[in-house]
Design a protein around this motif. Sequence first.
Motif, PDB file in Angstrom:
ATOM      1  N   SER A  70       0.666  -1.202   0.080  1.00 42.81           N
ATOM      2  CA  SER A  70       0.108   0.071   0.031  1.00 42.81           C
ATOM      3  C   SER A  70       0.764   1.296   0.081  1.00 42.81           C
ATOM      4  N   HIS A  71       2.097   1.328   0.353  1.00 45.93           N
ATOM      5  CA  HIS A  71       3.046   2.172   0.451  1.00 45.93           C
ATOM      6  C   HIS A  71       2.710   3.407   1.494  1.00 45.93           C
ATOM      7  N   ALA A  72       1.793   2.769   2.417  1.00 45.11           N
ATOM      8  CA  ALA A  72       1.413   3.649   3.582  1.00 45.11           C
ATOM      9  C   ALA A  72       2.453   3.610   4.553  1.00 45.11           C
ATOM     10  N   ALA A  73       2.823   5.010   5.141  1.00 43.91           N
ATOM     11  CA  ALA A  73       3.836   5.036   5.942  1.00 43.91           C
ATOM     12  C   ALA A  73       3.182   4.347   7.655  1.00 43.91           C
ATOM     13  N   MET A  74       4.482   3.723   8.178  1.00 45.22           N
ATOM     14  CA  MET A  74       3.975   3.384   9.476  1.00 45.22           C
ATOM     15  C   MET A  74       5.216   3.721  10.327  1.00 45.22           C
ATOM     16  N   GLU A  75       4.768   4.484  11.613  1.00 47.82           N
ATOM     17  CA  GLU A  75       5.483   4.670  12.612  1.00 47.82           C
ATOM     18  C   GLU A  75       4.986   4.001  13.843  1.00 47.82           C
ATOM     19  N   ILE A  76       6.036   3.198  14.510  1.00 49.79           N
ATOM     20  CA  ILE A  76       5.740   2.673  15.672  1.00 49.79           C
ATOM     21  C   ILE A  76       6.868   2.610  16.782  1.00 49.79           C
ATOM     22  N   CYS A  77       6.659   2.770  18.073  1.00 42.76           N
ATOM     23  CA  CYS A  77       7.548   2.847  19.049  1.00 42.76           C
ATOM     24  C   CYS A  77       7.716   1.582  19.613  1.00 42.76           C
ATOM     25  N   GLY A  78       8.948   1.313  20.209  1.00 42.58           N
ATOM     26  CA  GLY A  78       9.077   0.008  20.903  1.00 42.58           C
ATOM     27  C   GLY A  78      10.656   0.171  21.789  1.00 42.58           C
ATOM     28  N   GLU A  79      10.737  -0.963  22.501  1.00 42.24           N
ATOM     29  CA  GLU A  79      11.881  -1.089  23.259  1.00 42.24           C
ATOM     30  C   GLU A  79      12.786  -2.180  22.917  1.00 42.24           C
ATOM     31  N   ILE A  80      14.097  -2.092  22.750  1.00 42.74           N
ATOM     32  CA  ILE A  80      15.017  -3.250  22.331  1.00 42.74           C
ATOM     33  C   ILE A  80      14.953  -4.163  23.628  1.00 42.74           C
ATOM     34  N   THR A  81      14.751  -5.521  23.276  1.00 39.45           N
ATOM     35  CA  THR A  81      14.715  -6.584  24.156  1.00 39.45           C
ATOM     36  C   THR A  81      15.933  -7.455  24.022  1.00 39.45           C
ATOM     37  N   ARG A  82      16.393  -7.528  22.726  1.00 41.36           N
ATOM     38  CA  ARG A  82      17.747  -8.429  22.697  1.00 41.36           C
ATOM     39  C   ARG A  82      18.457  -7.771  21.685  1.00 41.36           C
ATOM     40  N   THR A  83      19.845  -7.766  21.602  1.00 39.58           N
ATOM     41  CA  THR A  83      20.763  -7.361  20.565  1.00 39.58           C
ATOM     42  C   THR A  83      21.405  -8.639  20.105  1.00 39.58           C
ATOM     43  N   THR A  84      21.876  -8.732  18.871  1.00 37.35           N
ATOM     44  CA  THR A  84      22.740  -9.560  18.177  1.00 37.35           C
ATOM     45  C   THR A  84      23.908  -8.700  17.626  1.00 37.35           C
ATOM     46  N   PRO A  85      25.023  -9.350  17.036  1.00 36.67           N
ATOM     47  CA  PRO A  85      25.782  -8.497  16.224  1.00 36.67           C
ATOM     48  C   PRO A  85      25.300  -8.043  14.894  1.00 36.67           C
ATOM     49  N   ALA A  86      24.202  -8.602  14.462  1.00 38.04           N
ATOM     50  CA  ALA A  86      23.776  -8.158  13.439  1.00 38.04           C
ATOM     51  C   ALA A  86      22.463  -7.136  13.519  1.00 38.04           C
ATOM     52  N   GLY A  87      21.878  -6.982  14.716  1.00 36.60           N
ATOM     53  CA  GLY A  87      20.548  -6.176  14.849  1.00 36.60           C
ATOM     54  C   GLY A  87      20.087  -6.479  16.078  1.00 36.60           C
ATOM     55  N   ALA A  88      18.686  -6.049  16.238  1.00 36.69           N
ATOM     56  CA  ALA A  88      18.059  -6.046  17.509  1.00 36.69           C
ATOM     57  C   ALA A  88      16.438  -6.717  17.227  1.00 36.69           C
ATOM     58  N   GLY A  89      15.949  -7.104  18.569  1.00 39.05           N
ATOM     59  CA  GLY A  89      14.702  -7.613  18.634  1.00 39.05           C
ATOM     60  C   GLY A  89      14.006  -6.490  19.424  1.00 39.05           C
ATOM     61  N   VAL A  90      12.989  -6.062  19.002  1.00 43.10           N
ATOM     62  CA  VAL A  90      11.921  -5.056  19.508  1.00 43.10           C
ATOM     63  C   VAL A  90      10.798  -5.354  19.932  1.00 43.10           C
ATOM     64  N   ARG A  91      10.111  -4.910  21.244  1.00 42.67           N
ATOM     65  CA  ARG A  91       8.759  -5.362  21.656  1.00 42.67           C
ATOM     66  C   ARG A  91       8.158  -3.960  21.422  1.00 42.67           C
TER      67      ARG A  91
END
Length: 94
Positions: A70-91
């Motif tokens: 749909s090309h609709a923009a999405m903004e969402i806030c979260g908290e980082i719960t886990r990190t890895t060398p490549a990135g992060a998991g967010v709740r």
Amino acid sequence: MKTKRRNTGLDDDRRQASRMPYPTAMSYRSGTAAGLGTVVDISSHGMYFESPTPLTTGDQLCIDFQFRNSHAAMEICGEITRTTPAGAGVRFLW
């Protein structure tokens, strides 16, 4: 038929909802950092994304991306719960 899941280094048993692959470009910002990344997978409770910028567990951030169809923009806030060398998991913070 099971799909092969990419190993993100996150503990799947902690998830509250199934994640679906959703590779798409994203940006994020927190009180101390901003950057670009790629969404790897997403659910109604959170997401995992890859980013070259080191991130810290417990940090809150806002994530911006576009829905592919749909090309609709999405903004969402979260908290980082886990990190890895490549990135992060967010709740997500609803």
